[in-house]
Design an enzyme around this catalytic site. Structure first.
Site, PDB file in Angstrom:
ATOM      1  CG  ASP A 189      -1.794   1.236   1.318  1.00 15.37           C
ATOM      2  OD1 ASP A 189      -2.290   1.671   0.255  1.00 15.37           O
ATOM      3  OD2 ASP A 189      -2.003   1.781   2.416  1.00 15.37           O
ATOM      4  CB  SER A 190       0.237   4.760  -0.824  1.00 13.99           C
ATOM      5  OG  SER A 190      -0.992   4.841  -0.143  1.00 13.99           O
ATOM      6  N   GLY A 230      -2.720   9.243  -3.777  1.00 18.44           N
ATOM      7  CA  GLY A 230      -4.027   9.629  -4.334  1.00 18.44           C
ATOM      8  C   GLY A 230      -4.086  11.012  -4.955  1.00 18.44           C
ATOM      9  CB  CYS A 258      -2.788   0.888  -2.484  1.00 19.35           C
ATOM     10  SG  CYS A 258      -2.806   2.645  -2.899  1.00 19.35           S
ATOM     11  CG  ASN A 259      -9.177   1.330  -3.047  1.00 19.35           C
ATOM     12  OD1 ASN A 259     -10.097   0.709  -3.552  1.00 19.35           O
ATOM     13  ND2 ASN A 259      -8.895   1.238  -1.759  1.00 19.35           N
ATOM     14  CB  THR A 260      -4.349   5.404  -5.424  1.00 20.27           C
ATOM     15  OG1 THR A 260      -5.310   6.040  -4.570  1.00 20.27           O
ATOM     16  CG2 THR A 260      -3.840   6.402  -6.432  1.00 20.27           C
ATOM     17  CD  GLU A 311      -2.065   9.028   7.178  1.00 16.50           C
ATOM     18  OE1 GLU A 311      -1.156   9.774   7.509  1.00 16.50           O
ATOM     19  OE2 GLU A 311      -1.911   8.043   6.429  1.00 16.50           O
ATOM     20  CB  CYS A 322      -9.802   5.487  -0.225  1.00 16.85           C
ATOM     21  SG  CYS A 322      -8.322   6.097   0.612  1.00 16.85           S
ATOM     22  CB  THR A 323      -6.618   1.385   2.179  1.00 14.96           C
ATOM     23  OG1 THR A 323      -5.715   2.455   1.878  1.00 14.96           O
ATOM     24  CG2 THR A 323      -6.537   0.326   1.107  1.00 14.96           C
ATOM     25  CG  HIS A 324      -6.257   6.340   4.669  1.00 12.30           C
ATOM     26  ND1 HIS A 324      -5.428   5.723   3.775  1.00 12.30           N
ATOM     27  CD2 HIS A 324      -5.454   6.979   5.550  1.00 12.30           C
ATOM     28  CE1 HIS A 324      -4.167   5.990   4.089  1.00 12.30           C
ATOM     29  NE2 HIS A 324      -4.158   6.743   5.161  1.00 12.30           N
TER      30      HIS A 324
HETATM   31  N1  DGL Z   1      -3.953   3.880  -0.015  1.00 10.80           N
HETATM   32  C1  DGL Z   1      -4.610   4.896  -0.813  1.00 10.80           C
HETATM   33  C2  DGL Z   1      -5.839   4.291  -1.494  1.00 10.80           C
HETATM   34  O1  DGL Z   1      -6.353   3.261  -1.098  1.00 10.80           O
HETATM   35  C3  DGL Z   1      -5.019   6.093   0.012  1.00 10.80           C
HETATM   36  C4  DGL Z   1      -3.874   6.925   0.520  1.00 10.80           C
HETATM   37  C5  DGL Z   1      -3.084   7.598  -0.586  1.00 10.80           C
HETATM   38  O2  DGL Z   1      -3.574   8.575  -1.189  1.00 10.80           O
HETATM   39  O3  DGL Z   1      -1.964   7.152  -0.829  1.00 10.80           O
HETATM   40  O4  DGL Z   1      -6.319   4.851  -2.456  1.00 10.80           O
END
Ligand code: DGL
Length: 274
Positions: free
Chosen positions: A11-12, A44, A74-76, A161, A193-195
């Site tokens: 993930d990011s 993102g 990570c979705n992005t 966060e 988005c994972t957050h």
């Molecule tokens: N992990 C990213 C996602 O799921 C969100 C955080 C980012 O912008 O890196 O899209």
């Protein structure tokens, strides 16, 4: 025959720990190697080219550590780089968008059986994921007539966060972002988005009662179980180990990671991506 190599997740940052948790629950005996590219978070808000470059470097490191499968948690990165990662990976690769889209279509069919009513599925995601239309494409592939409403919710990432997931700031931001969703009549909303799962309660409260939220973490874990053939599973005895790698390790990051995991994070290994 069994395969004792770890499953790699990437993930990011630490948001993908929500996916790691779901995988650990479904596959408790597997060893998991998680990489959070915390030095480069957020993805993102960045361009497609940059996200692809970062994602490919992260994946190379996991492949060097001999993982038997890759989960792009990570979705992005899934939206912008899954094709490039699949092209280069010798091991099976799973992203979070297809499993999330499948769960959304299933839920939309249950909640909107008349389909002709044309209620959209709403996707909450980062700006990069929204711009890619990756969820839209995946949903239309499974359910061609289904309308998709995308809403970028960039402020949800820093709120999650910071641990500001249920205070008046979070409620005010959610009310603004989610107004078009409520107006559209969407009954199924994807946390793309994972957050965002950390803000589940606030998002639910800002939407009409009965709206279904889809968290792709568990659908991804289920898809991973299906992807790993019986011979690529680890021997079912014993509990698997989880190892966390990050590209930047600050005290703040440890606090944020603990928030995502719901417990103290195990030792974080600092790695450099060339
Ligand atoms: N992990 C990213 C996602 O799921 C969100 C955080 C980012 O912008 O890196 O899209």
């Amino acid at each position: 025959m069994s395969d004792s190599r770890p499953i790699g997740l990437f993930d990011s940052g630490v948001g993908g720990l929500t996916v790691l948790d779901a995988v650990a629950r479904r596959l408790p005996s597997e060893d998991l190697l998680y990489l959070g590219d915390t030095a480069r978070l957020p993805y993102g808000t960045k361009s497609r080219e940059t996200v692809r470059r970062y994602a490919l470097r992260a994946v190379s490191l996991l492949l060097e550590r001999d993982v038997k499968a890759l989960v792009v948690a990570c979705n992005t990165a899934t939206a912008l780089a899954l094709d490039a990662i699949r092209d280069r990976s010798p091991v099976p690769v799973l992203g979070v968008i297809e499993p999330g889209a499948e769960a959304a279509v299933e839920a939309a069919r249950e909640t909107d059986p008349k389909h002709g009513a044309g209620l959209p599925v709403a996707i909450l995601a980062t700006e990069a994921t929204v711009a890619s239309d990756a969820y839209g494409a995946a949903i239309r592939c499974l359910d061609p007539g289904r309308r998709v409403l995308h809403v970028a919710c960039p402020l949800f990432v820093p709120l999650a966060e910071e641990g500001w997931t249920g205070n008046e700031v979070a409620r005010a931001v959610a009310a603004i972002y989610l107004e078009p969703v409520a107006v559209s009549g969407a009954k199924v909303v994807v946390l793309g988005c994972t957050h965002y799962p950390l803000l589940k309660a606030t998002i639910t409260a800002a939407l009409p009662p009965g709206t279904r939220l889809i968290d792709s973490a568990d659908s991804t874990a289920r898809a991973l179980v299906a992807l790993l053939s019986p011979i690529s599973r680890k021997d079912a005895s014993g509990r698997g180990e989880t190892h966390l790698l990050v590209t930047d390790a600050s005290d703040r990051l440890r606090r944020v990671a603990a928030r995502f995991l719901g417990r103290e994070a195990a030792a974080l290994e600092l790695v450099d991506l060339p």
